[in-house]
Motif scaffolding. Structure first.
Motif, PDB file in Angstrom:
ATOM      1  N   ILE A   4       0.866  -1.177   0.000  1.00 28.69           N
ATOM      2  CA  ILE A   4       0.000   0.000   0.000  1.00 28.69           C
ATOM      3  C   ILE A   4       0.903   1.227   0.000  1.00 28.69           C
ATOM      4  O   ILE A   4       1.834   1.309   0.805  1.00 28.69           O
ATOM      5  CB  ILE A   4      -0.919   0.020   1.245  1.00 28.69           C
ATOM      6  CG1 ILE A   4      -1.719  -1.281   1.370  1.00 28.69           C
ATOM      7  CG2 ILE A   4      -1.818   1.240   1.233  1.00 28.69           C
ATOM      8  CD1 ILE A   4      -2.746  -1.515   0.305  1.00 28.69           C
ATOM      9  N   MET A  30      -2.638   0.672  -4.173  1.00 30.40           N
ATOM     10  CA  MET A  30      -1.932  -0.567  -3.901  1.00 30.40           C
ATOM     11  C   MET A  30      -1.148  -0.919  -5.163  1.00 30.40           C
ATOM     12  O   MET A  30      -1.637  -0.743  -6.279  1.00 30.40           O
ATOM     13  CB  MET A  30      -2.906  -1.695  -3.565  1.00 30.40           C
ATOM     14  CG  MET A  30      -2.205  -2.986  -3.174  1.00 30.40           C
ATOM     15  SD  MET A  30      -3.312  -4.261  -2.554  1.00 30.40           S
ATOM     16  CE  MET A  30      -3.981  -4.889  -4.050  1.00 30.40           C
ATOM     17  N   VAL A  61      -6.953   1.011  -3.408  1.00 29.41           N
ATOM     18  CA  VAL A  61      -6.679   0.357  -2.124  1.00 29.41           C
ATOM     19  C   VAL A  61      -7.906  -0.465  -1.733  1.00 29.41           C
ATOM     20  O   VAL A  61      -9.021   0.048  -1.731  1.00 29.41           O
ATOM     21  CB  VAL A  61      -6.378   1.401  -1.026  1.00 29.41           C
ATOM     22  CG1 VAL A  61      -6.164   0.717   0.309  1.00 29.41           C
ATOM     23  CG2 VAL A  61      -5.173   2.233  -1.400  1.00 29.41           C
TER      24      VAL A  61
END
Length: 89
Positions: A4, A30, A61
């Motif tokens: 991340i 990500m 994400v």
């Protein structure tokens, strides 16, 4: 892949004519995949890239576990419990 990154965090460096340029994450994301890698500190070799070539692919994400001790990304949308710690999501 799977890391991340936060908006503004350094993803990698590009060296052009002995000048280095840091490439930063444009948004929270990500890392989906890394297409080119080089470890200059370890093997002292660079990897050539061309203008417009994809080096790192980012994706949104995913949800993360609400349990602060876990905080792992939840890999699927249709599950009710964290596969890592068993906490409800």
């Amino acid at each position: 892949p799977g890391d991340i990154v936060k908006e503004g965090e350094e993803l990698f460096n590009v060296s052009i004519m002995k000048q280095e340029k840091a490439v930063l994450a444009p948004t929270d994301a990500m890392v989906k995949r890394v297409l080119k890698t080089a470890d200059f500190k370890e093997n002292k070799q660079m990897v050539s890239v061309r203008e417009g070539e994809l080096i790192v692919e980012l994706c949104p994400v995913p949800r993360t576990c609400r349990n602060e001790a876990c905080g792992q990304p939840i890999p699927m949308e249709n599950i009710s419990f964290c596969p890592y710690c068993g906490s409800p999501v």
